[in-house]
Design a protein around this motif. Structure first.
Motif, PDB file in Angstrom:
ATOM      1  N   HIS A  87      19.517  15.956   5.406  1.00 57.73           N
ATOM      2  CA  HIS A  87      18.636  14.516   4.490  1.00 57.73           C
ATOM      3  C   HIS A  87      17.788  14.035   5.562  1.00 57.73           C
ATOM      4  CE1 HIS A  87      18.090  11.685   1.633  1.00 57.73           C
ATOM      5  NE2 HIS A  87      18.071  10.492   2.172  1.00 57.73           N
ATOM      6  N   VAL A  88      18.848  13.515   6.729  1.00 58.55           N
ATOM      7  CA  VAL A  88      17.894  12.835   7.636  1.00 58.55           C
ATOM      8  C   VAL A  88      16.713  12.949   7.971  1.00 58.55           C
ATOM      9  CG1 VAL A  88      17.734  11.751   9.689  1.00 58.55           C
ATOM     10  CG2 VAL A  88      19.297  11.541   8.352  1.00 58.55           C
ATOM     11  N   HIS A  89      17.121  14.990   8.321  1.00 62.28           N
ATOM     12  CA  HIS A  89      15.957  15.311   8.578  1.00 62.28           C
ATOM     13  C   HIS A  89      14.217  15.927   8.079  1.00 62.28           C
ATOM     14  CE1 HIS A  89      12.785  18.761  10.371  1.00 62.28           C
ATOM     15  NE2 HIS A  89      12.901  19.206   9.495  1.00 62.28           N
ATOM     16  N   GLU A  90      14.823  14.960   6.541  1.00 63.22           N
ATOM     17  CA  GLU A  90      13.793  15.677   5.614  1.00 63.22           C
ATOM     18  C   GLU A  90      12.951  14.378   5.326  1.00 63.22           C
ATOM     19  OE1 GLU A  90      15.745  18.314   2.413  1.00 63.22           O
ATOM     20  OE2 GLU A  90      16.348  16.446   2.155  1.00 63.22           O
ATOM     21  N   ILE A  91      14.264  12.815   5.495  1.00 62.99           N
ATOM     22  CA  ILE A  91      13.758  11.879   5.540  1.00 62.99           C
ATOM     23  C   ILE A  91      11.741  12.058   7.512  1.00 62.99           C
ATOM     24  CG2 ILE A  91      13.935   9.051   5.778  1.00 62.99           C
ATOM     25  CD1 ILE A  91      16.539  10.026   5.197  1.00 62.99           C
ATOM     26  N   TRP A  92      12.290  12.000   7.779  1.00 58.31           N
ATOM     27  CA  TRP A  92      11.488  12.121   9.152  1.00 58.31           C
ATOM     28  C   TRP A  92      10.155  13.075   8.533  1.00 58.31           C
ATOM     29  CZ3 TRP A  92      10.881   8.894  12.885  1.00 58.31           C
ATOM     30  CH2 TRP A  92      12.295   8.142  13.394  1.00 58.31           C
TER      31      TRP A  92
END
Length: 289
Positions: free
Chosen positions: A220-225
């Motif tokens: 999820h964090v990777h997708e946001i970034w």
């Protein structure tokens, strides 16, 4: 599992460069061969030349970083085949770069659009995609080009600003602009294919040979970034395009500080997004067969 160290991390950061740059170099030279009478011929060959040299240099750095990391983590015995592929590929592209440099220095000609050279360059491009299985799935394929295009374009822009009085400064500016746009397109494609791949990950994790779990929170964090990176580079490309077409290209020099700072911020953002991608999961089954 062995803990990653600085060389291991660095290896994963730079390995995209040789893989992508040999393909970029070949494509630039191939297009140049079709527009030999156009003003773009020289610019395209310069882009191909720069990409090839950076490919060779980054390949050498990638190999050394990987070998040092493997040795320090006591993994040399398990990466033999992979290391051999990397070394063979690096030797090939380095020899290709040396031959081209020799012709440029001794014969004063750039053989980038020469048919025989293009055949050897095509072999290098094919090797990069087959030896390292870049074709495994779309997300893995397109992400190879994001950082190399953006950073190579940035270096071309910096070169144009440093040597702005040289006759080839305009070519460097064109290369910087074109690579920025292509890099942005690659980032958009990477985000789209990334979401498609993310949808498949639960099933892949469940079907893995060994029971493993990926980290949904890290994903999820990777997708946001990834989305932040995409938006930032779309805006950066829009600003650069405005200067490129609205004014003379030399006008970009007036705002060089703002642009350079913006580009550096963009590179930091995409580096963070790329690093976070490596924290999502560390098992082979996710990378496909």
């Amino acid at each position: 599992m062995a803990s990653p160290n600085v060389f291991n991390t660095f290896h994963f950061l730079v390995l995209h460069f040789p893989i992508a740059l040999i393909v970029i170099s070949f494509v630039c030279d191939l297009v140049a061969s079709f527009v030999k009478k156009s003003k773009w011929n020289g610019t395209l060959k310069k882009a191909g030349f720069i990409a090839l040299v950076l490919c060779a240099l980054s390949g050498i750095v990638t190999c050394f970083a990987g070998l040092i990391a493997a040795a320090s983590l006591h993994l040399l015995g398990t990466i033999g085949a992979h290391a051999a592929k990397g070394i063979e590929f690096t030797i090939y592209v380095t020899l290709l770069a040396i031959v081209r440099l020799v012709f440029a220095k001794v014969k004063k000609i750039d053989i980038g659009d020469n048919l025989l050279y293009l055949i050897f360059a095509l072999v290098g491009a094919i090797l990069s995609f087959t030896l390292f299985k870049i074709y495994r799935y779309p997300h893995w394929g397109v992400l190879q080009f994001t950082v190399p295009l953006v950073i190579t374009g940035f270096l071309a822009d910096i070169g144009a600003l440093i040597w702005k009085t040289k006759q080839w400064a305009k070519s460097l500016q064109d290369i910087g602009y074109t690579f920025l746009i292509l890099g942005t397109v690659a980032i958009i494609a990477t985000v789209i294919t990334g979401y498609q791949r993310a949808a498949e990950m639960p099933a892949l994790a469940h079907a893995a040979v060994k029971p493993v779990k990926y980290d949904p929170a890290a994903l999820h964090v990777h997708e946001i970034w990834g989305v932040i990176t995409m938006i930032f580079f779309i805006l950066l490309s829009a600003v650069r395009s405005y200067f490129h077409f609205k004014f003379e290209v030399s006008s970009l020099v007036k705002g060089k500080t703002v642009f350079v700072v913006g580009a550096v911020i963009g590179i930091v953002i995409i580096s963070i997004a790329s690093h976070l991608g490596g924290t999502v999961a560390l098992f082979p089954e996710l990378f496909g067969k």
